[in-house]
Enzyme design. Structure first.
Site, PDB file in Angstrom:
ATOM      1  N   SER A 105      43.787  43.160  33.972  1.00 35.00           N
ATOM      2  CA  SER A 105      44.087  43.367  32.557  1.00 35.00           C
ATOM      3  C   SER A 105      42.847  43.862  31.796  1.00 35.00           C
ATOM      4  O   SER A 105      42.280  44.893  32.156  1.00 35.00           O
ATOM      5  CB  SER A 105      44.666  42.075  31.960  1.00 35.00           C
ATOM      6  OG  SER A 105      45.181  42.310  30.686  1.00 35.00           O
ATOM      7  N   ASP A 120      55.715  45.358  33.434  1.00 33.12           N
ATOM      8  CA  ASP A 120      54.541  45.253  32.558  1.00 33.12           C
ATOM      9  C   ASP A 120      54.546  46.382  31.532  1.00 33.12           C
ATOM     10  O   ASP A 120      54.720  47.546  31.891  1.00 33.12           O
ATOM     11  CB  ASP A 120      53.282  45.328  33.443  1.00 33.12           C
ATOM     12  CG  ASP A 120      51.981  45.124  32.685  1.00 33.12           C
ATOM     13  OD1 ASP A 120      52.021  44.881  31.464  1.00 33.12           O
ATOM     14  OD2 ASP A 120      50.917  45.205  33.331  1.00 33.12           O
TER      15      ASP A 120
END
Length: 325
Positions: free
Chosen positions: A167, A267
């Site tokens: 991330s 995602d």
């Protein structure tokens, strides 16, 4: 109650709240856990160390169970996720993930506890991680000076140095790879490879399945960057977050030989990860780049749900990337 409730200055929900006295309350992230001389599940040892006193940067270092006393192991410098503003190298979920990866890949790993925004600005976060990488590389030199870590000195193979992150940590890894393509590391250390898991990249114009219009600015990838780094040149199209923005550094200069990009089907950042993979491939970069997509999973599932079958499969895939040489 002895004192009046503190006044809120601003909020970045559901992540954090900043009070008028300057204090920050983090509303998510997993609890901190101590390091362990031997993790009961994996046999991995860990300890917490200071990388730098000024600025203050610490790390959790991991060592797998060794089959022979002086074996040399690949070295992984890892940057955790959490939107630049929460989570920690010392948290439960990051520690569980690192124990699994270190056990599977048989590596020495350094998970960097960089300072978080908004107490520091985002460029400081990158700088902390660059300092940590330089410190790791400094162990390759034969001098006796400075702050050395015995596990790195004894077991680290500095011909096999890797970086990785998830991330925001994957975003940090990318930005450090760009810098490593321009500046040399101590001892002439080269980064062999890097993995970027569910990298946090974004931009003002929607791509693929991303939504456009006014709703777009409410999405977490936009809101987090805008709140934490309001002075960024170009805003959400700053080259640190939008790798294909005008003026972004050429991806051909990435300072490693191999790259693994992993994305998750559900995602919101998925299409940006695929864009990154394609942009690296088309950039003229001389390395080897691979893309792995996991179906039916969401952002950072391998850390948030570290005991599931898909998480364990991805950890094995990351380990095989680190072991290939």
């Amino acid at each position: 109650m002895g004192s009046a409730a503190k006044e809120v200055a601003s909020e970045l929900l559901p992540f954090l709240r900043v009070y008028k006295d300057g204090s920050v309350e983090r509303l998510c992230g997993s609890p901190a856990v101590p390091s362990s001389p031997e993790d009961p599940e994996t046999g991995v040892s860990s300890k917490d160390i200071t990388v730098s006193e000024n600025p203050h940067i610490s790390a959790r270092v991991y060592l797998p169970k060794l089959s022979q006393p002086d074996q040399k192991l690949p070295v992984l410098v890892y940057t955790h996720g959490g939107g630049f503003c929460f989570e920690s190298a010392f948290s439960l979920m990051e520690t569980k993930f690192m124990n699994s990866l270190v056990s599977e890949a048989k590596i020495v790993a350094i998970s960097v506890e960089y300072r978080l925004a908004p107490e520091v600005s985002i460029p400081v976060v990158y700088e902390d991680c660059w300092i940590a990488l330089q410190w790791v590389a400094s162990h390759s030199a034969d001098d006796n000076g400075g702050n050395k870590e015995p596990w790195l000195e004894t077991y680290g193979d500095f011909e096999r140095v890797f970086m990785g992150g998830d991330s925001a940590g994957a975003n940090i890894t990318h930005n450090i790879l760009i810098r490593a393509g321009e500046e040399s590391l101590p001892g002439g250390v080269k980064i062999e490879g890097a993995f970027l898991t569910h990298p946090y990249f974004w931009g003002s114009k929607p791509i693929g399945s991303e939504i456009g219009g006014p709703e777009r600015e409410k999405l977490a990838p936009f809101a987090v960057w805008n709140y934490l780094y309001p002075t960024a040149t170009g805003g959400i199209d700053n080259p640190m977050i939008n790798i294909v923005a005008p003026g972004a550094p050429s991806l051909a200069q990435l300072g490693c030989s191999r790259l693994l990009v992993t994305v998750a089907e559900l995602d919101v950042l998925r299409d940006r990860g695929v864009l990154y993979y394609n942009a690296v491939k088309e950039s003229g970069w001389k390395g080897e780049v691979e893309l792995v997509e996991v179906e039916g999973e969401d952002h950072a599932f391998h850390i948030l749900k570290y005991e599931t079958q898909n998480a364990m499969k991805l950890i094995k895939r990351l380990a095989s990337f680190l072991l290939k040489f």
